[in-house]
Every structure is written in C-alpha cells, then in structure tokens.
Design a protein around this motif. Structure first.
Motif, PDB file in Angstrom:
ATOM      1  N   ALA A   1       0.806  -1.226   0.000  1.00  0.00           N
ATOM      2  CA  ALA A   1       0.000   0.000   0.000  1.00  0.00           C
ATOM      3  C   ALA A   1       0.836   1.270   0.000  1.00  0.00           C
ATOM      4  O   ALA A   1       0.332   2.346  -0.329  1.00  0.00           O
ATOM      5  N   THR A   2       2.101   1.152   0.363  1.00  0.00           N
ATOM      6  CA  THR A   2       2.960   2.335   0.406  1.00  0.00           C
ATOM      7  C   THR A   2       4.022   2.309  -0.688  1.00  0.00           C
ATOM      8  O   THR A   2       4.919   3.145  -0.706  1.00  0.00           O
ATOM      9  N   GLY A   3       3.902   1.360  -1.609  1.00  0.00           N
ATOM     10  CA  GLY A   3       4.911   1.194  -2.651  1.00  0.00           C
ATOM     11  C   GLY A   3       4.705   2.110  -3.842  1.00  0.00           C
ATOM     12  O   GLY A   3       3.584   2.419  -4.231  1.00  0.00           O
ATOM     13  N   PRO A   4       5.816   2.520  -4.455  1.00  0.00           N
ATOM     14  CA  PRO A   4       5.741   3.425  -5.604  1.00  0.00           C
ATOM     15  C   PRO A   4       5.351   2.732  -6.912  1.00  0.00           C
ATOM     16  O   PRO A   4       4.987   3.401  -7.873  1.00  0.00           O
TER      17      PRO A   4
ATOM     18  N   TYR B   1       1.790   4.622  -4.969  1.00  0.00           N
ATOM     19  CA  TYR B   1       1.533   4.786  -3.529  1.00  0.00           C
ATOM     20  C   TYR B   1       0.036   4.720  -3.224  1.00  0.00           C
ATOM     21  O   TYR B   1      -0.560   5.677  -2.721  1.00  0.00           O
ATOM     22  N   PRO B   2      -0.610   3.590  -3.508  1.00  0.00           N
ATOM     23  CA  PRO B   2      -2.072   3.512  -3.420  1.00  0.00           C
ATOM     24  C   PRO B   2      -2.658   3.773  -2.037  1.00  0.00           C
ATOM     25  O   PRO B   2      -3.807   4.209  -1.935  1.00  0.00           O
ATOM     26  N   GLY B   3      -1.894   3.536  -0.980  1.00  0.00           N
ATOM     27  CA  GLY B   3      -2.444   3.703   0.357  1.00  0.00           C
ATOM     28  C   GLY B   3      -2.130   5.039   0.999  1.00  0.00           C
ATOM     29  O   GLY B   3      -2.451   5.256   2.166  1.00  0.00           O
ATOM     30  N   LEU B   4      -1.522   5.938   0.239  1.00  0.00           N
ATOM     31  CA  LEU B   4      -1.130   7.231   0.804  1.00  0.00           C
ATOM     32  C   LEU B   4      -1.739   8.369  -0.002  1.00  0.00           C
ATOM     33  O   LEU B   4      -1.633   8.399  -1.224  1.00  0.00           O
ATOM     34  N   ALA B   5      -2.367   9.308   0.719  1.00  0.00           N
ATOM     35  CA  ALA B   5      -2.987  10.452   0.045  1.00  0.00           C
ATOM     36  C   ALA B   5      -2.414  11.774   0.533  1.00  0.00           C
ATOM     37  O   ALA B   5      -2.959  12.824   0.239  1.00  0.00           O
ATOM     38  N   GLY B   6      -1.334  11.732   1.283  1.00  0.00           N
ATOM     39  CA  GLY B   6      -0.739  12.977   1.763  1.00  0.00           C
ATOM     40  C   GLY B   6       0.108  12.748   2.993  1.00  0.00           C
ATOM     41  O   GLY B   6       0.216  11.629   3.508  1.00  0.00           O
ATOM     42  N   SER B   7       0.710  13.811   3.470  1.00  0.00           N
ATOM     43  CA  SER B   7       1.596  13.700   4.632  1.00  0.00           C
ATOM     44  C   SER B   7       0.840  13.273   5.895  1.00  0.00           C
ATOM     45  O   SER B   7       1.424  12.650   6.791  1.00  0.00           O
ATOM     46  N   ASP B   8      -0.461  13.570   5.965  1.00  0.00           N
ATOM     47  CA  ASP B   8      -1.254  13.107   7.109  1.00  0.00           C
ATOM     48  C   ASP B   8      -1.247  11.583   7.176  1.00  0.00           C
ATOM     49  O   ASP B   8      -1.135  11.000   8.257  1.00  0.00           O
TER      50      ASP B   8
END
Length: 127
Positions: free
Chosen positions: A26-29, A33-40
């Motif tokens: 989910a955090t892979g490039p 980065y499907p599981g990340l939508a921002g620094s939050d």
C-alpha cells in the motif's frame, strides 16, 4: 480472548507479518503509492509503526521470558540442558539485541513522525 487464534502465537505472528506485507504494498511506488494520500497518511502510518515497534519489543521480551522459564525448565526435566543450554543462551542474547533494536526503531519513528507533523499548519497539529 474471543477465538482460538487469539491463543495461537504462531498464527498471530503470521497475520502480523502478512499485514506488514500488505502495508508495504500500500505504500509502494510501483503503482503510485495507493495507500497514501498525503503527509497526514504518512504521519498516521508512522504512528502505527511506532506502536508496533513498542508492541514488538514487549513480545520479544515475553519470548525471552518464556525461554528463561519454560524452555529451560523443559530442558532441565529432559536432561538436555548441557546439550542445548548454549543454544537457548544464544537465542536469549539475540532476542535482547532485538529488544534494543526495536527501542532504537521506535525512537527513530518518533523523530520521523514529529518531523512530518511539522508540515501541518499549526492549528491542525495533533497533540
């Protein structure tokens, strides 16, 4: 404890390892980065990893105690302490090293989480 898996440490360890694998995906490039939508999200993942590092340190401490209490007693009762005692001692030393490394990991994760939280506007910061 609500189900039989709650008392099956190897099964729970497998579930935890699989969850970390899914988090890695989910955090892979590779697919954006499907599981990340921002620094939050990064901050939230770091907080969860920090908790996991603390829980892992406790689990390793409990495994060490188990080796000290149960396995040593079992070896003594079977008369194989001399033959396997050094193996258990080596495992205990390695587990103590893991505990120290998880402490370092937790400290580094805290530092990273704090740094990422500085990206938030001051009114939005947690804590």
């Amino acid at each position: 404890m609500s189900s039989s898996i709650d008392e099956d440490a190897p099964a729970l360890a497998t579930v935890a390892a699989e969850a970390v694998g899914l988090l890695n995906d989910a955090t892979g490039p590779e697919v954006g980065y499907p599981g990340l939508a921002g620094s939050d999200d990064v901050e939230d993942v770091l907080a969860a990893l920090n908790r996991m590092a603390g829980d892992l340190r406790q689990t390793v401490a409990q495994l060490t105690r188990y080796l000290n209490d149960e396995v040593t007693t079992e070896l003594s009762a079977s008369g194989t302490t001399g033959r396997h005692g050094s193996t258990v001692a080596a495992a205990r030393r390695a587990l103590q090293e893991v505990q120290e490394n998880t402490r370092t990991l937790a400290e580094a994760l805290t530092t990273a989480e704090t740094a990422i939280s500085a990206l938030r506007p001051s009114a939005d910061r947690r804590g």
